[in-house]
Design a protein around this motif. Structure first.
Motif, PDB file in Angstrom:
ATOM      1  N   MET A 261     -15.983 -37.736   9.812  1.00 28.33           N
ATOM      2  CA  MET A 261     -15.834 -38.727   8.394  1.00 28.33           C
ATOM      3  C   MET A 261     -14.181 -38.353   7.905  1.00 28.33           C
ATOM      4  SD  MET A 261     -17.869 -40.147   5.437  1.00 28.33           S
ATOM      5  CE  MET A 261     -18.193 -38.417   4.693  1.00 28.33           C
ATOM      6  N   GLU A 262     -13.019 -39.408   7.196  1.00 26.27           N
ATOM      7  CA  GLU A 262     -11.668 -38.915   7.336  1.00 26.27           C
ATOM      8  C   GLU A 262     -11.730 -39.116   5.787  1.00 26.27           C
ATOM      9  OE1 GLU A 262     -12.647 -41.991   9.086  1.00 26.27           O
ATOM     10  OE2 GLU A 262     -12.355 -40.533  11.288  1.00 26.27           O
ATOM     11  N   ILE A 263     -11.397 -37.978   5.847  1.00 27.33           N
ATOM     12  CA  ILE A 263     -10.385 -37.690   4.245  1.00 27.33           C
ATOM     13  C   ILE A 263     -10.112 -38.638   2.696  1.00 27.33           C
ATOM     14  CG2 ILE A 263      -8.981 -36.823   2.300  1.00 27.33           C
ATOM     15  CD1 ILE A 263      -8.000 -34.593   3.746  1.00 27.33           C
ATOM     16  N   ILE A 264      -9.918 -40.298   3.981  1.00 28.90           N
ATOM     17  CA  ILE A 264      -9.907 -41.009   3.775  1.00 28.90           C
ATOM     18  C   ILE A 264     -11.331 -41.710   2.982  1.00 28.90           C
ATOM     19  CG2 ILE A 264      -9.587 -42.264   5.291  1.00 28.90           C
ATOM     20  CD1 ILE A 264      -7.548 -42.749   1.519  1.00 28.90           C
ATOM     21  N   GLU A 265     -11.859 -41.274   3.768  1.00 25.22           N
ATOM     22  CA  GLU A 265     -13.592 -42.186   3.712  1.00 25.22           C
ATOM     23  C   GLU A 265     -13.958 -41.553   2.453  1.00 25.22           C
ATOM     24  OE1 GLU A 265     -14.895 -45.271   4.730  1.00 25.22           O
ATOM     25  OE2 GLU A 265     -12.665 -45.141   5.915  1.00 25.22           O
ATOM     26  N   ILE A 266     -14.298 -40.311   2.757  1.00 26.57           N
ATOM     27  CA  ILE A 266     -14.445 -39.251   1.461  1.00 26.57           C
ATOM     28  C   ILE A 266     -14.661 -39.518   0.202  1.00 26.57           C
ATOM     29  CG2 ILE A 266     -14.603 -36.658   0.448  1.00 26.57           C
ATOM     30  CD1 ILE A 266     -14.921 -35.844   3.864  1.00 26.57           C
TER      31      ILE A 266
ATOM     32  N   ILE B 278     -16.083 -28.769   2.126  1.00 23.16           N
ATOM     33  CA  ILE B 278     -16.588 -29.080   3.997  1.00 23.16           C
ATOM     34  C   ILE B 278     -15.859 -29.614   4.733  1.00 23.16           C
ATOM     35  CG2 ILE B 278     -18.582 -29.575   5.455  1.00 23.16           C
ATOM     36  CD1 ILE B 278     -20.436 -30.024   3.003  1.00 23.16           C
ATOM     37  N   LYS B 279     -14.957 -30.682   4.420  1.00 21.60           N
ATOM     38  CA  LYS B 279     -14.466 -31.760   5.281  1.00 21.60           C
ATOM     39  C   LYS B 279     -13.193 -30.843   5.113  1.00 21.60           C
ATOM     40  CE  LYS B 279     -12.185 -33.693   7.605  1.00 21.60           C
ATOM     41  NZ  LYS B 279     -12.661 -35.143   8.812  1.00 21.60           N
ATOM     42  N   LEU B 280     -12.555 -29.815   4.909  1.00 21.56           N
ATOM     43  CA  LEU B 280     -11.495 -28.750   4.731  1.00 21.56           C
ATOM     44  C   LEU B 280     -11.936 -27.016   5.259  1.00 21.56           C
ATOM     45  CD1 LEU B 280     -10.025 -28.769   0.869  1.00 21.56           C
ATOM     46  CD2 LEU B 280      -8.913 -29.743   2.567  1.00 21.56           C
TER      47      LEU B 280
ATOM     48  N   ILE C 251      -8.999 -25.001   7.278  1.00 20.61           N
ATOM     49  CA  ILE C 251      -8.387 -24.110   6.026  1.00 20.61           C
ATOM     50  C   ILE C 251      -8.789 -23.579   5.581  1.00 20.61           C
ATOM     51  CG2 ILE C 251      -7.051 -25.122   3.319  1.00 20.61           C
ATOM     52  CD1 ILE C 251      -6.598 -27.159   5.975  1.00 20.61           C
ATOM     53  N   SER C 252      -8.076 -22.322   5.237  1.00 14.60           N
ATOM     54  CA  SER C 252      -8.616 -20.650   4.890  1.00 14.60           C
ATOM     55  C   SER C 252      -9.508 -21.602   3.012  1.00 14.60           C
ATOM     56  CB  SER C 252      -6.949 -19.866   3.964  1.00 14.60           C
ATOM     57  OG  SER C 252      -7.124 -19.978   3.111  1.00 14.60           O
ATOM     58  N   ALA C 253     -10.272 -20.351   3.095  1.00 15.92           N
ATOM     59  CA  ALA C 253     -11.011 -20.755   1.578  1.00 15.92           C
ATOM     60  C   ALA C 253     -10.239 -20.493   0.739  1.00 15.92           C
ATOM     61  CB  ALA C 253     -11.979 -19.438   2.200  1.00 15.92           C
ATOM     62  N   LEU C 254      -8.592 -19.792   1.156  1.00 13.20           N
ATOM     63  CA  LEU C 254      -7.512 -19.458  -0.264  1.00 13.20           C
ATOM     64  C   LEU C 254      -7.240 -20.399  -0.582  1.00 13.20           C
ATOM     65  CD1 LEU C 254      -6.357 -17.462  -2.316  1.00 13.20           C
ATOM     66  CD2 LEU C 254      -4.676 -17.746  -0.670  1.00 13.20           C
ATOM     67  N   GLN C 255      -6.485 -21.167   0.229  1.00 11.45           N
ATOM     68  CA  GLN C 255      -6.013 -22.667   0.337  1.00 11.45           C
ATOM     69  C   GLN C 255      -7.180 -23.395  -0.051  1.00 11.45           C
ATOM     70  OE1 GLN C 255      -2.783 -23.743   0.446  1.00 11.45           O
ATOM     71  NE2 GLN C 255      -3.026 -21.194   1.009  1.00 11.45           N
TER      72      GLN C 255
ATOM     73  N   GLN D   9      -6.433 -26.622  -2.976  1.00  7.10           N
ATOM     74  CA  GLN D   9      -6.585 -27.558  -3.208  1.00  7.10           C
ATOM     75  C   GLN D   9      -7.638 -28.088  -4.302  1.00  7.10           C
ATOM     76  OE1 GLN D   9      -4.124 -30.151  -1.104  1.00  7.10           O
ATOM     77  NE2 GLN D   9      -3.063 -27.803  -1.064  1.00  7.10           N
ATOM     78  N   LEU D  10      -8.982 -27.397  -4.451  1.00  6.82           N
ATOM     79  CA  LEU D  10     -10.046 -28.387  -4.988  1.00  6.82           C
ATOM     80  C   LEU D  10      -9.605 -27.989  -6.266  1.00  6.82           C
ATOM     81  CD1 LEU D  10     -12.452 -28.701  -1.998  1.00  6.82           C
ATOM     82  CD2 LEU D  10     -10.982 -30.068  -2.955  1.00  6.82           C
ATOM     83  N   LYS D  11      -9.477 -26.838  -6.395  1.00  5.17           N
ATOM     84  CA  LYS D  11      -9.112 -26.415  -7.907  1.00  5.17           C
ATOM     85  C   LYS D  11     -10.543 -25.665  -8.462  1.00  5.17           C
ATOM     86  CE  LYS D  11      -5.537 -28.157 -10.228  1.00  5.17           C
ATOM     87  NZ  LYS D  11      -4.885 -28.981  -9.337  1.00  5.17           N
ATOM     88  N   VAL D  12     -11.160 -24.888  -7.462  1.00  2.84           N
ATOM     89  CA  VAL D  12     -11.783 -24.069  -7.887  1.00  2.84           C
ATOM     90  C   VAL D  12     -12.160 -22.677  -7.781  1.00  2.84           C
ATOM     91  CG1 VAL D  12     -14.026 -26.235  -7.104  1.00  2.84           C
ATOM     92  CG2 VAL D  12     -12.863 -24.699  -5.249  1.00  2.84           C
ATOM     93  N   GLY D  13     -12.607 -21.814  -8.154  1.00  2.00           N
ATOM     94  CA  GLY D  13     -12.501 -19.999  -8.058  1.00  2.00           C
ATOM     95  C   GLY D  13     -12.810 -20.338  -6.649  1.00  2.00           C
ATOM     96  N   TYR D  14     -11.925 -19.106  -5.714  1.00  2.68           N
ATOM     97  CA  TYR D  14     -12.321 -18.819  -4.599  1.00  2.68           C
ATOM     98  C   TYR D  14     -13.124 -18.867  -3.981  1.00  2.68           C
ATOM     99  CZ  TYR D  14     -10.617 -15.475  -0.855  1.00  2.68           C
ATOM    100  OH  TYR D  14     -11.055 -14.711   0.627  1.00  2.68           O
ATOM    101  N   LYS D  15     -13.815 -17.241  -5.510  1.00  2.33           N
ATOM    102  CA  LYS D  15     -14.898 -16.809  -4.153  1.00  2.33           C
ATOM    103  C   LYS D  15     -16.470 -18.099  -4.985  1.00  2.33           C
ATOM    104  CE  LYS D  15     -18.304 -13.357  -5.853  1.00  2.33           C
ATOM    105  NZ  LYS D  15     -19.006 -12.918  -7.187  1.00  2.33           N
TER     106      LYS D  15
END
Ligand SMILES: [Zn+2]
Length: 285
Positions: free
Chosen positions: A1-6, A79-81, A86-90, A94-100
Motif C-alpha cells: 500500500m502506498e502512502i497516499i492510500e494510507i 510501518i510504512k516508514l 527511514i530511520s527511527a529518528l527520522q 515525521q510523525l511527531k512521536v517520541g523517538y523511544k
C-alpha cells in the motif's frame, strides 16, 4: 500500500480502527472478555462496553497495540516508514512521536522478521555461492588475525534465489562446512573463492568450483558476484545507522537478509502479517 492510500484510511478514525482490526493489529471483539456476553457496543472514544456485566475496556486490549504508545492513526504510517528504510529518528520526527516509542515499534518489526526467518527450513539447491565477510569494528584486517573486533558473517546465496546469512564464531572449515550441510542440498554446485576453509566440500557430497581472484576475468559462471552483491547491499545500509551495537547486530543483519530477499516485492502487508504473528511474543521477549 502506498502512502497516499494510507493517508486516506487514517483521515477517518472509524476506517482506521476497521482496517487495523481486519489486519489483526487490533483484536476484534465479538463478545465480552470478562463474562462472555454477546451484547457489546461502542461507548465513548475507543472504548467498548458489555451490556450484561457492564464492564468497559479499550479497543487496544489484548492486541499488540496495547503496549505501544503510538496513536492508532500513526501506526500504519510508522510501518510504512520502516518499509521505506527511514530511520527511527527520522520517522519519529515525521510523525511527531517520541523517538523511544518509534524505536520500540521498529525493534518489534525487526524481531518479528527475525523470528520468521529463523523458522525457515527449506534447503538451497542448484548453483550456490559461499563467502564470509566481516562487519563492524574499526580496524581493517584480513581473515583471522587482524580481523580483531569485527563480527564474522557467513553467507550462502542461491543463484536466482535467496541469500542466507549467519553470524559465526569463527571462519574455520568446521564452522562453515557444518552450516553449509545444514542449508544446502547435497549434490549442489558450490562456488567459493580460494579460502582454505572451503576444502572438503567435495568429500561432503557437493560439486565445488573455485574462483581465482588474481585472474582479472573469471571464466564463465565461476564467480561469487551474487553474495558479494549482498555484502555491499548490507554494508551500505548499516553505514546509515552509524554503527549498530553488538547486541542489536543480529536483528539488523536478519532485517537486511529479509530486505534483500524481498527487494522486488511490496512488503507492507507482509510486515503487518509478521507483526501480528510474532508481535506479542516479541514484545515480551
Ligand atoms: Zn461482560
Amino acid at each position: 500500500m502506498e502512502i497516499i492510500e494510507i493517508s486516506k484510511i487514517i483521515a477517518d478514525e472509524g476506517r482506521t480502527i476497521q482496517y487495523l482490526q481486519e489486519k489483526g493489529l487490533l483484536k476484534k471483539y465479538e463478545e465480552c472478555p470478562y463474562c462472555g456476553g454477546k451484547s457489546i457496543g461502542n461507548v465513548r472514544r475507543q472504548k467498548l462496553k458489555c451490556y450484561t456485566c457492564r464492564k468497559e475496556w479499550g479497543i487496544r486490549k489484548g492486541s499488540l497495540l496495547e503496549g505501544l504508545r503510538l496513536p492508532l492513526e500513526k501506526v500504519l504510517m510508522a510501518i510504512k516508514l520502516f518499509e521505506l528504510e527511514i530511520s527511527a529518528l527520522q520517522a519519529s520526527k515525521q510523525l511527531k512521536v517520541g523517538y523511544k516509542t518509534m524505536m520500540n515499534l521498529f525493534d518489534l518489526v525487526r524481531k518479528a522478521i527475525y523470528y520468521e526467518i529463523e523458522g525457515e527450513i527449506e534447503l538451497f539447491s542448484g548453483e550456490i555461492e559461499l563467502d564470509e565477510s566481516y562487519f563492524g569494528g574499526k580496524r581493517k584486517g584480513n581473515r583471522g588475525r587482524g580481523a580483531f573486533n569485527k563480527i564474522p558473517v557467513f553467507g550462502i546465496l542461491e543463484r536466482d534465489g535467496k541469500v542466507k546469512v549467519e553470524i559465526v564464531k569463527d571462519v574455520t572449515s568446521e564452522t562453515l562446512l557444518k552450516l553449509t550441510i545444514k542449508k544446502v542440498r547435497r549434490g549442489s554446485l558450490i562456488y567459493t573463492d580460494k579460502y582454505k576453509s572451503y576444502n572438503g566440500l567435495i568429500s561432503l557430497g557437493f560439486k565445488h568450483m573455485r574462483i581465482d581472484h588474481s585472474k582479472r576475468f573469471g571464466n564463465g559462471k565461476v564467480y561469487i558476484n551474487g553474495i558479494e552483491g549482498f555484502w555491499s547491499f548490507a554494508k551500505e545500509r548499516l553505514l546509515k545507522y552509524h554503527g549498530v551495537s553488538k547486541e542489536k547486530f543480529p536483528l539488523y543483519l536478519k532485517e537486511l537478509e529479509f530486505r534483500y530477499n524481498m527487494r522486488e516485492h511490496d512488503i507492507f502487508d507482509l510486515l503487518i502479517k509478521l507483526l501480528v504473528k510474532y508481535g506479542l511474543v516479541a514484545n515480551n521477549a
